[in-house]
Write a protein that holds these residues in place. Sequence first.
Motif, PDB file in Angstrom:
ATOM      1  N   THR A 124       0.843  -1.190   0.000  1.00 33.18           N
ATOM      2  CA  THR A 124       0.000   0.000   0.000  1.00 33.18           C
ATOM      3  C   THR A 124       0.882   1.247   0.000  1.00 33.18           C
ATOM      4  O   THR A 124       1.764   1.398   0.853  1.00 33.18           O
ATOM      5  N   ALA A 125       0.642   2.125  -0.963  1.00 31.58           N
ATOM      6  CA  ALA A 125       1.489   3.311  -1.113  1.00 31.58           C
ATOM      7  C   ALA A 125       1.465   4.193   0.137  1.00 31.58           C
ATOM      8  O   ALA A 125       2.486   4.754   0.539  1.00 31.58           O
ATOM      9  N   GLU A 126       0.289   4.319   0.759  1.00 24.47           N
ATOM     10  CA  GLU A 126       0.167   5.121   1.979  1.00 24.47           C
ATOM     11  C   GLU A 126       0.598   4.249   3.167  1.00 24.47           C
ATOM     12  O   GLU A 126      -0.207   3.557   3.770  1.00 24.47           O
ATOM     13  N   MET A 127       1.859   4.304   3.511  1.00 25.98           N
ATOM     14  CA  MET A 127       2.394   3.429   4.553  1.00 25.98           C
ATOM     15  C   MET A 127       2.111   3.994   5.945  1.00 25.98           C
ATOM     16  O   MET A 127       2.484   5.125   6.256  1.00 25.98           O
ATOM     17  N   PRO A 128       1.450   3.210   6.820  1.00 24.42           N
ATOM     18  CA  PRO A 128       1.139   3.674   8.189  1.00 24.42           C
ATOM     19  C   PRO A 128       2.365   3.600   9.092  1.00 24.42           C
ATOM     20  O   PRO A 128       2.489   2.715   9.943  1.00 24.42           O
ATOM     21  N   VAL A 129       3.259   4.517   8.928  1.00 31.61           N
ATOM     22  CA  VAL A 129       4.559   4.442   9.587  1.00 31.61           C
ATOM     23  C   VAL A 129       4.454   4.447  11.107  1.00 31.61           C
ATOM     24  O   VAL A 129       5.206   3.742  11.796  1.00 31.61           O
ATOM     25  N   LEU A 130       3.539   5.246  11.653  1.00 32.89           N
ATOM     26  CA  LEU A 130       3.424   5.333  13.111  1.00 32.89           C
ATOM     27  C   LEU A 130       2.936   4.010  13.691  1.00 32.89           C
ATOM     28  O   LEU A 130       3.474   3.524  14.695  1.00 32.89           O
ATOM     29  N   ALA A 131       1.935   3.414  13.058  1.00 30.59           N
ATOM     30  CA  ALA A 131       1.410   2.131  13.538  1.00 30.59           C
ATOM     31  C   ALA A 131       2.480   1.042  13.459  1.00 30.59           C
ATOM     32  O   ALA A 131       2.636   0.233  14.383  1.00 30.59           O
ATOM     33  N   ILE A 132       3.226   1.036  12.372  1.00 31.09           N
ATOM     34  CA  ILE A 132       4.273   0.020  12.202  1.00 31.09           C
ATOM     35  C   ILE A 132       5.372   0.197  13.243  1.00 31.09           C
ATOM     36  O   ILE A 132       5.827  -0.772  13.867  1.00 31.09           O
ATOM     37  N   ALA A 133       5.801   1.447  13.446  1.00 26.97           N
ATOM     38  CA  ALA A 133       6.882   1.718  14.401  1.00 26.97           C
ATOM     39  C   ALA A 133       6.454   1.370  15.830  1.00 26.97           C
ATOM     40  O   ALA A 133       7.170   0.659  16.551  1.00 26.97           O
ATOM     41  N   VAL A 134       5.297   1.857  16.242  1.00 27.30           N
ATOM     42  CA  VAL A 134       4.808   1.592  17.595  1.00 27.30           C
ATOM     43  C   VAL A 134       4.523   0.100  17.764  1.00 27.30           C
ATOM     44  O   VAL A 134       4.890  -0.514  18.780  1.00 27.30           O
ATOM     45  N   GLY A 135       3.870  -0.485  16.762  1.00 25.35           N
ATOM     46  CA  GLY A 135       3.555  -1.909  16.836  1.00 25.35           C
ATOM     47  C   GLY A 135       4.794  -2.771  16.924  1.00 25.35           C
ATOM     48  O   GLY A 135       4.844  -3.735  17.694  1.00 25.35           O
ATOM     49  N   GLY A 136       5.801  -2.439  16.153  1.00 25.86           N
ATOM     50  CA  GLY A 136       7.040  -3.202  16.190  1.00 25.86           C
ATOM     51  C   GLY A 136       7.714  -3.121  17.543  1.00 25.86           C
ATOM     52  O   GLY A 136       8.178  -4.141  18.090  1.00 25.86           O
ATOM     53  N   LEU A 137       7.759  -1.929  18.125  1.00 23.04           N
ATOM     54  CA  LEU A 137       8.367  -1.764  19.449  1.00 23.04           C
ATOM     55  C   LEU A 137       7.607  -2.564  20.507  1.00 23.04           C
ATOM     56  O   LEU A 137       8.217  -3.222  21.365  1.00 23.04           O
ATOM     57  N   LEU A 138       6.275  -2.509  20.449  1.00 22.54           N
ATOM     58  CA  LEU A 138       5.459  -3.235  21.424  1.00 22.54           C
ATOM     59  C   LEU A 138       5.640  -4.742  21.272  1.00 22.54           C
ATOM     60  O   LEU A 138       5.756  -5.470  22.268  1.00 22.54           O
ATOM     61  N   PHE A 139       5.654  -5.221  20.030  1.00 21.27           N
ATOM     62  CA  PHE A 139       5.813  -6.652  19.809  1.00 21.27           C
ATOM     63  C   PHE A 139       7.181  -7.121  20.296  1.00 21.27           C
ATOM     64  O   PHE A 139       7.296  -8.170  20.938  1.00 21.27           O
ATOM     65  N   GLY A 140       8.211  -6.341  19.980  1.00 24.51           N
ATOM     66  CA  GLY A 140       9.554  -6.704  20.427  1.00 24.51           C
ATOM     67  C   GLY A 140       9.655  -6.759  21.942  1.00 24.51           C
ATOM     68  O   GLY A 140      10.266  -7.679  22.508  1.00 24.51           O
ATOM     69  N   ALA A 141       9.020  -5.791  22.613  1.00 23.55           N
ATOM     70  CA  ALA A 141       9.018  -5.798  24.081  1.00 23.55           C
ATOM     71  C   ALA A 141       8.269  -7.013  24.606  1.00 23.55           C
ATOM     72  O   ALA A 141       8.717  -7.681  25.546  1.00 23.55           O
ATOM     73  N   GLY A 142       7.134  -7.318  23.993  1.00 31.21           N
ATOM     74  CA  GLY A 142       6.331  -8.446  24.440  1.00 31.21           C
ATOM     75  C   GLY A 142       7.028  -9.775  24.302  1.00 31.21           C
ATOM     76  O   GLY A 142       6.945 -10.633  25.184  1.00 31.21           O
ATOM     77  N   MET A 143       7.746  -9.970  23.202  1.00 26.94           N
ATOM     78  CA  MET A 143       8.386 -11.274  23.004  1.00 26.94           C
ATOM     79  C   MET A 143       9.572 -11.467  23.941  1.00 26.94           C
ATOM     80  O   MET A 143       9.946 -12.603  24.241  1.00 26.94           O
ATOM     81  N   VAL A 144      10.144 -10.368  24.434  1.00 28.17           N
ATOM     82  CA  VAL A 144      11.199 -10.495  25.434  1.00 28.17           C
ATOM     83  C   VAL A 144      10.584 -10.862  26.791  1.00 28.17           C
ATOM     84  O   VAL A 144      11.112 -11.720  27.515  1.00 28.17           O
ATOM     85  N   LEU A 145       9.458 -10.246  27.127  1.00 26.62           N
ATOM     86  CA  LEU A 145       8.795 -10.551  28.396  1.00 26.62           C
ATOM     87  C   LEU A 145       8.317 -12.003  28.441  1.00 26.62           C
ATOM     88  O   LEU A 145       8.316 -12.630  29.498  1.00 26.62           O
ATOM     89  N   THR A 146       7.893 -12.541  27.303  1.00 29.04           N
ATOM     90  CA  THR A 146       7.417 -13.927  27.260  1.00 29.04           C
ATOM     91  C   THR A 146       8.515 -14.897  26.870  1.00 29.04           C
ATOM     92  O   THR A 146       8.284 -16.104  26.789  1.00 29.04           O
ATOM     93  N   ARG A 147       9.696 -14.380  26.598  1.00 28.70           N
ATOM     94  CA  ARG A 147      10.865 -15.169  26.211  1.00 28.70           C
ATOM     95  C   ARG A 147      10.579 -16.076  25.016  1.00 28.70           C
ATOM     96  O   ARG A 147      10.981 -17.239  24.981  1.00 28.70           O
ATOM     97  N   GLY A 148       9.914 -15.516  24.030  1.00 24.28           N
ATOM     98  CA  GLY A 148       9.662 -16.268  22.802  1.00 24.28           C
ATOM     99  C   GLY A 148       8.767 -15.491  21.864  1.00 24.28           C
ATOM    100  O   GLY A 148       7.789 -14.871  22.303  1.00 24.28           O
ATOM    101  N   CYS A 149       9.083 -15.496  20.578  1.00 27.89           N
ATOM    102  CA  CYS A 149       8.173 -14.904  19.594  1.00 27.89           C
ATOM    103  C   CYS A 149       6.966 -15.832  19.451  1.00 27.89           C
ATOM    104  O   CYS A 149       6.965 -16.966  19.925  1.00 27.89           O
ATOM    105  N   VAL A 150       5.915 -15.370  18.794  1.00 22.93           N
ATOM    106  CA  VAL A 150       4.666 -16.130  18.740  1.00 22.93           C
ATOM    107  C   VAL A 150       4.851 -17.475  18.054  1.00 22.93           C
ATOM    108  O   VAL A 150       4.276 -18.488  18.471  1.00 22.93           O
TER     109      VAL A 150
END
Length: 357
Positions: free
Chosen positions: A83-109
């Motif tokens: 999609t040409a209109e890239m949701p940069v804020l959602a991707i950046a925030v989402g990526g940071l949250l996911f990365g934090a979550g997988m460290v807390l659970t000690r495993g990616c999904v």
Amino acid sequence: MFESLGFEKLTAPQAAVYFALIIGALFGVLAQVTKFCFRRAVVGDDSRAAAGVWLTALAVAVVGTQAAVAGGLISFDDHRFMTAEMPVLAIAVGGLLFGAGMVLTRGCVSRLTVLAGSGNLRAGLVLLAFAVVAHMTLKGVLAPVRTALGSVTVDMGEAITLAALPGGALFWSGVIALAALVFALRSGNSLSMLALAALIGLLVPAAWVGTGFVLYDDFDPIALESLSFTSPAADTLFWSIASTSIAPGFGTGLIAGVLGGALVSSLIFGGFQWQSFETARLTGRYMAGAALMGVGGVLAGGCTLGAGLSGVPTLSVAAILAIAMIAVGAKLTQALLNQGASAGAAPSATRPLQPAE
């Protein structure tokens, strides 16, 4: 192509479920044996070896996917990654949250799904909580958050894909694959381990071609999909509680296949073990991590497989940004945890088992 295969009682969406079961089972077996996990590759104690396995799979996935594109079997022109209109804020925030979550659970999904099939009740509960929160973010009370962050976009034009940059798809595919393989060959892994990782990578183009070409039907179309766990986990949860109203899809078959494959592999090769939480504090940490991954996976447009192993081979800039932000989120969270541990009391001599170990 599906209509030419001669099936009379099986539709393309139904065939996609069986196809996903096969892909998922193969991934479950291979990921259980190799301990395939992006978290380990970024912040694990054996990060170099784990990164070698992950990058080998990525290199093969990139080459295979772009070969399919070059051969005219599939196209990502209308895919959500492009999609040409890239949701940069959602991707950046989402990526940071996911990365934090997988460290807390000690495993990616993906790793947690494999562990759940191997008898790890901690991983199973985290996976369930992840699916609930992901569904809440997609269609429930957290959807306004997704909508608000997704409204902040940048018009990328044709630059949404590396294929539009100087050098084209062939050049950038080669750069990614070559860099990944060079690191993998220096990671200290045995050639047999890298060969198994390569088989994981082959599942990505196999799934793209299977859903986008082999099962393509003009009269009963299905989505172009590959390995991913965020939307499939949410879809599997919804199907499991409303199966009389909705039919299973590719994602449901994929999750079931991974659980089944991991179960069989752990029973045959060893590794099956019932495990559970040991303290209330540990439970809280893992539930918090599950929630962060559920929100983050939706905002980022995928998990470490959906945006990473499957997304990067499409040469999507959005997918590359997502996996990069996941890595950053993981690094920052691990640094904060290490700092907190250093400032606290001396650790116990007995270290509790963790899901991604």
